[in-house]
Design an enzyme around this catalytic site. Sequence first.
Site, mmCIF file in Angstrom:
data_model
loop_
_atom_site.group_PDB
_atom_site.id
_atom_site.type_symbol
_atom_site.label_atom_id
_atom_site.label_comp_id
_atom_site.label_asym_id
_atom_site.label_seq_id
_atom_site.Cartn_x
_atom_site.Cartn_y
_atom_site.Cartn_z
ATOM 1 N N MET A 156 2.199 9.143 3.655
ATOM 2 C CA MET A 156 3.194 8.909 4.684
ATOM 3 C C MET A 156 4.181 7.804 4.323
ATOM 4 O O MET A 156 4.941 7.357 5.180
ATOM 5 C CB MET A 156 2.501 8.561 6.007
ATOM 6 C CG MET A 156 1.593 9.651 6.548
ATOM 7 S SD MET A 156 2.434 11.217 6.882
ATOM 8 C CE MET A 156 1.983 12.169 5.448
ATOM 9 N N GLY B 228 0.654 5.688 0.623
ATOM 10 C CA GLY B 228 -0.079 6.882 1.023
ATOM 11 C C GLY B 228 0.883 8.038 1.134
ATOM 12 O O GLY B 228 2.071 7.928 0.792
ATOM 13 N N LYS C 11 7.664 -0.143 6.395
ATOM 14 C CA LYS C 11 7.191 1.149 5.909
ATOM 15 C C LYS C 11 8.402 2.011 5.583
ATOM 16 O O LYS C 11 9.209 2.339 6.464
ATOM 17 C CB LYS C 11 6.303 1.851 6.936
ATOM 18 C CG LYS C 11 5.918 3.277 6.529
ATOM 19 C CD LYS C 11 4.921 3.916 7.477
ATOM 20 C CE LYS C 11 3.520 3.408 7.216
ATOM 21 N NZ LYS C 11 2.486 4.173 7.961
ATOM 22 N N VAL D 79 4.325 0.895 2.118
ATOM 23 C CA VAL D 79 4.464 -0.293 2.971
ATOM 24 C C VAL D 79 4.716 -1.499 2.073
ATOM 25 O O VAL D 79 3.981 -1.727 1.110
ATOM 26 C CB VAL D 79 3.215 -0.525 3.833
ATOM 27 C CG1 VAL D 79 3.386 -1.783 4.689
ATOM 28 C CG2 VAL D 79 2.961 0.685 4.734
ATOM 29 N N ASP E 195 -4.505 9.814 15.166
ATOM 30 C CA ASP E 195 -4.975 9.701 13.782
ATOM 31 C C ASP E 195 -5.774 8.423 13.580
ATOM 32 O O ASP E 195 -5.622 7.729 12.571
ATOM 33 C CB ASP E 195 -3.782 9.739 12.823
ATOM 34 C CG ASP E 195 -4.219 9.982 11.378
ATOM 35 O OD1 ASP E 195 -5.287 10.587 11.175
ATOM 36 O OD2 ASP E 195 -3.488 9.559 10.461
ATOM 37 N N GLY F 295 0.832 -1.195 0.000
ATOM 38 C CA GLY F 295 0.000 0.000 0.000
ATOM 39 C C GLY F 295 0.862 1.240 0.000
ATOM 40 O O GLY F 295 2.038 1.210 0.377
#
Length: 246
Positions: free
Chosen positions: A25, A23, A43, A28, A140, A21
């Site tokens: 940030m 994003g 990550k 991963v 979050d 995945g």
Amino acid sequence: MGTGVVVRALSGRYELLDPLGQGGMGVVYRAHDRELERTVAVKVLPAQMLRDADFLARFRRKARAAAGLSHPNIATVFDIGEDAQDGEPIPYLVMELVEGETLGDLLRRTPLTPAQAGQIATAVLEALEHSHGRGIVHRDIKPADIMVRFADFADFADSQARVKVMDFGIAKLMSETATRLTSTGMRIGTPAYMSPEQADGRPADARTDLYSTGCVPYEMLTGRPPFTADSPAAMRFQHIYSRPPG
């Protein structure tokens, strides 16, 4: 670093196999730990974050705190490290590989029963009880940070949800860094689950996580978050001044 498979191993140990995945940030990866002969999740943080002078030191400090959490509903942090590519440092976080799918993906795929929603919400609250007791606020909580797996989704009576909350301790650090880097085009996370104090720029504490967690079962039961709007600013305004539809 893009989303493609990286052949070499980070720090000579973590061989990145395939992306799971991506994003704002970071990316991963499913990875192989050559030293302990196990599959993990790694990550890799985006290159933009490396331009923040104190980010690496703060990242190490927050990640070490997160590694001190030990709870069945929290994704375990195994290791933190830093590699280099083309002369640039690459910070990374090594975590337990959690099987299943994010709650966000699950909700897009199928509705949940009230019993399933309650079980997931309870698991998240148990994880928060553990982290808050050790002074760590997530800041979050959202469906994308909650991993869920049902052994038998169709037969709920005999299927307990396995729930893992991810990114404890580093969510605030990463979002703060991303905020300072918006000029680079980095995307900031959705404010759909943001507490009123966060929306108003005030300090967050354990109550922040409880508010955000409350937004999650609302979405699980209604099919939508408490507030929707055409802009992040309008959504933040609603969290501060409005009540969600009954």
